[in-house]
Design a protein around this motif. Structure first.
Motif, PDB file in Angstrom:
ATOM      1  N   ASN A 133       0.833  -1.201   0.000  1.00  0.00           N
ATOM      2  CA  ASN A 133       0.000   0.000   0.000  1.00  0.00           C
ATOM      3  C   ASN A 133       0.872   1.258   0.000  1.00  0.00           C
ATOM      4  N   PRO A 134       0.596   2.242  -0.868  1.00  0.00           N
ATOM      5  CA  PRO A 134       1.367   3.485  -0.840  1.00  0.00           C
ATOM      6  C   PRO A 134       1.158   4.284   0.436  1.00  0.00           C
ATOM      7  N   THR A 135       0.070   4.013   1.162  1.00  0.00           N
ATOM      8  CA  THR A 135      -0.125   4.601   2.491  1.00  0.00           C
ATOM      9  C   THR A 135       0.640   3.740   3.487  1.00  0.00           C
ATOM     10  N   THR A 136       1.559   4.350   4.203  1.00  0.00           N
ATOM     11  CA  THR A 136       2.447   3.584   5.076  1.00  0.00           C
ATOM     12  C   THR A 136       1.838   3.378   6.460  1.00  0.00           C
ATOM     13  N   LEU A 137       2.135   2.220   7.050  1.00  0.00           N
ATOM     14  CA  LEU A 137       1.641   1.860   8.378  1.00  0.00           C
ATOM     15  C   LEU A 137       2.735   2.083   9.410  1.00  0.00           C
ATOM     16  N   HIS A 138       2.363   2.743  10.509  1.00  0.00           N
ATOM     17  CA  HIS A 138       3.327   3.098  11.554  1.00  0.00           C
ATOM     18  C   HIS A 138       2.826   2.628  12.925  1.00  0.00           C
ATOM     19  N   THR A 146      14.799   1.946  26.697  1.00  0.00           N
ATOM     20  CA  THR A 146      14.812   3.408  26.823  1.00  0.00           C
ATOM     21  C   THR A 146      13.519   3.973  27.398  1.00  0.00           C
ATOM     22  N   GLY A 147      12.417   3.206  27.275  1.00  0.00           N
ATOM     23  CA  GLY A 147      11.142   3.727  27.716  1.00  0.00           C
ATOM     24  C   GLY A 147      10.548   4.751  26.775  1.00  0.00           C
ATOM     25  N   GLN A 148      11.040   4.808  25.546  1.00  0.00           N
ATOM     26  CA  GLN A 148      10.568   5.781  24.570  1.00  0.00           C
ATOM     27  C   GLN A 148       9.580   5.141  23.594  1.00  0.00           C
ATOM     28  N   ALA A 149       8.659   5.968  23.083  1.00  0.00           N
ATOM     29  CA  ALA A 149       7.776   5.512  22.014  1.00  0.00           C
ATOM     30  C   ALA A 149       8.586   5.363  20.734  1.00  0.00           C
ATOM     31  N   VAL A 150       8.379   4.266  20.020  1.00  0.00           N
ATOM     32  CA  VAL A 150       9.138   3.979  18.808  1.00  0.00           C
ATOM     33  C   VAL A 150       8.173   3.676  17.661  1.00  0.00           C
ATOM     34  N   ASP A 151       8.411   4.318  16.533  1.00  0.00           N
ATOM     35  CA  ASP A 151       7.676   4.019  15.307  1.00  0.00           C
ATOM     36  C   ASP A 151       8.325   2.791  14.675  1.00  0.00           C
ATOM     37  N   LEU A 152       7.583   1.700  14.570  1.00  0.00           N
ATOM     38  CA  LEU A 152       8.140   0.438  14.085  1.00  0.00           C
ATOM     39  C   LEU A 152       8.162   0.326  12.564  1.00  0.00           C
ATOM     40  N   HIS A 153       7.679   1.343  11.869  1.00  0.00           N
ATOM     41  CA  HIS A 153       7.615   1.253  10.403  1.00  0.00           C
ATOM     42  C   HIS A 153       8.965   0.893   9.765  1.00  0.00           C
ATOM     43  N   PRO A 154      10.082   1.483  10.206  1.00  0.00           N
ATOM     44  CA  PRO A 154      11.361   1.132   9.561  1.00  0.00           C
ATOM     45  C   PRO A 154      11.754  -0.336   9.703  1.00  0.00           C
ATOM     46  N   HIS A 155      11.153  -1.039  10.668  1.00  0.00           N
ATOM     47  CA  HIS A 155      11.499  -2.444  10.896  1.00  0.00           C
ATOM     48  C   HIS A 155      10.585  -3.406  10.141  1.00  0.00           C
ATOM     49  N   ALA A 176      -0.052  -9.716  28.262  1.00  0.00           N
ATOM     50  CA  ALA A 176       0.161 -10.321  26.946  1.00  0.00           C
ATOM     51  C   ALA A 176       1.482 -11.079  26.869  1.00  0.00           C
ATOM     52  N   GLY A 177       2.128 -11.291  28.012  1.00  0.00           N
ATOM     53  CA  GLY A 177       3.356 -12.070  28.022  1.00  0.00           C
ATOM     54  C   GLY A 177       4.606 -11.217  27.917  1.00  0.00           C
ATOM     55  N   PRO A 178       5.729 -11.838  27.551  1.00  0.00           N
ATOM     56  CA  PRO A 178       7.008 -11.124  27.496  1.00  0.00           C
ATOM     57  C   PRO A 178       7.056 -10.128  26.339  1.00  0.00           C
ATOM     58  N   PRO A 179       8.042  -9.227  26.352  1.00  0.00           N
ATOM     59  CA  PRO A 179       8.167  -8.269  25.249  1.00  0.00           C
ATOM     60  C   PRO A 179       8.451  -8.967  23.928  1.00  0.00           C
ATOM     61  N   VAL A 180       8.121  -8.284  22.847  1.00  0.00           N
ATOM     62  CA  VAL A 180       8.336  -8.810  21.497  1.00  0.00           C
ATOM     63  C   VAL A 180       9.591  -8.166  20.935  1.00  0.00           C
ATOM     64  N   THR A 181      10.465  -8.985  20.369  1.00  0.00           N
ATOM     65  CA  THR A 181      11.720  -8.489  19.803  1.00  0.00           C
ATOM     66  C   THR A 181      11.557  -8.223  18.314  1.00  0.00           C
ATOM     67  N   LEU A 182      12.073  -7.071  17.883  1.00  0.00           N
ATOM     68  CA  LEU A 182      12.019  -6.691  16.470  1.00  0.00           C
ATOM     69  C   LEU A 182      13.175  -5.742  16.195  1.00  0.00           C
ATOM     70  N   GLY A 183      13.933  -6.039  15.161  1.00  0.00           N
ATOM     71  CA  GLY A 183      15.045  -5.168  14.795  1.00  0.00           C
ATOM     72  C   GLY A 183      16.100  -5.030  15.866  1.00  0.00           C
ATOM     73  N   GLY A 184      16.286  -6.060  16.682  1.00  0.00           N
ATOM     74  CA  GLY A 184      17.327  -6.040  17.695  1.00  0.00           C
ATOM     75  C   GLY A 184      16.939  -5.405  19.016  1.00  0.00           C
TER      76      GLY A 184
END
Length: 312
Positions: A133-138, A146-155, A176-184
């Motif tokens: 889709n040309p409309t990107t999902l973020h 870090t406790g920061q909000a992260v936009d996962l779109h680049p991953h 919902a269980g343990p954290p989910v790992t993505l992009g390291g």
């Protein structure tokens, strides 16, 4: 583009793009979808209405947190209307949300079942359509370090990473269980840091935003119970210090986000469930209540935007 008297500039941008089936207007129009667990059923109805009105393609990007990210994904998949049937299926809801599982040391929210079995089989989400889709999902998540909000779109690069991003954005600590790992990196639910991801959207260049809210204008987030503070806080302090710092700030989050939205003035158009709409708990699974909320959310968008489309 000049605004008509009494018409929101956001509605004007939507109307122009709908009329001319293009986005070459110099604006960056985004859809922002609030999270909230089962309360996200309201925004599910709202995105279904956007699809019904033919407005799915007017946005440059979709930003969503938790259930909001999932609802945004349904819109970009082109299957928002059939996708919302899951909310009214008692079998799916009982399997997806079961607080009794916590007593057996298992997550109350089974996101793996929801994303990998329901969305990839029972009620399929078109993952390739989202990726193309040309409309990107973020999807927005909280970095446990870090406790920061992260936009996962680049991953997000393929179906596997897209599915992980949706799980990461909705991954409530403990529930919902343990954290989910993505992009390291490891992530918990984006609602710890940005339930309404308008600040991330503005940093991404948004000039106009349609914001779908899962709370009424008169609805405030209730304070965490003492048990939640002791158990949830202790768990995060031990396993995710960064997310724990974000968790401590949650009582102030709604006011911060509401101020950020107010400061953007008429470049933002918010759609809430109307006053008088029923309260929906974040872990609700009563399909009668959820069906009612789904209908209310759908009607809220149709009331707000039907004239915009009709005029166009």
């Amino acid at each position: 583009m000049s605004s008509s008297p009494g018409v929101s500039p956001v509605a004007e941008v939507i109307r122009g793009r709908y009329s001319y089936a293009g986005r070459a207007d110099g604006h960056r129009l985004v859809l922002v979808v609030e999270g909230g667990g089962s309360r996200g059923v309201y925004t599910s109805g709202m995105v279904a209405a956007l699809e019904e009105l033919g407005l799915a393609g007017v946005f440059d990007a979709v930003y969503g947190t938790s259930a909001g990210a999932i609802n945004g994904a349904w819109l970009l998949s082109g299957r928002a209307i059939p996708g919302m049937r899951s909310w009214t299926d008692p079998v799916i809801m009982r399997r997806a949300i079961d607080p009794a599982r916590l007593l057996r040391g298992r997550p109350a929210f089974d996101l793996h079942y929801l994303v990998h079995q329901v969305y990839d089989g029972i009620e399929p989400m078109d993952f390739p359509a989202i990726l193309a889709n040309p409309t990107t999902l973020h999807p927005i998540a909280t970095d446990t370090r870090t406790g920061q909000a992260v936009d996962l779109h680049p991953h997000i690069s393929d179906k596997r990473t897209l599915m992980r991003a949706l799980r990461a954005s909705a991954g409530l600590p403990i529930l919902a269980g343990p954290p989910v790992t993505l992009g390291g990196s490891a992530y918990f639910d984006g609602g710890l840091t940005e339930t309404v991801p308008i600040r991330t959207a503005v940093r991404g260049g948004a000039t106009h935003a349609l914001v779908l809210r899962s709370r009424r204008v008169d609805e405030k987030r209730p304070p965490a119970s003492r048990l939640h503070q002791l158990v949830g806080g202790g768990y995060l302090r031990a396993v995710a210090p960064g997310a724990y710092r974000a968790w401590l700030e949650r009582p102030y989050q709604q006011d911060i986000e509401d101020r950020a939205l107010a400061e953007l003035g008429d470049s933002v158009l918010q759609i809430h469930p109307p006053v008088g709409s029923p309260d929906v708990d974040s872990a609700a699974r009563d399909t009668t209540l959820l069906a009612r909320a789904l209908h209310i959310g759908r009607q809220a968008v149709r009331t707000a935007l039907s004239n915009t489309v009709r005029v166009a």
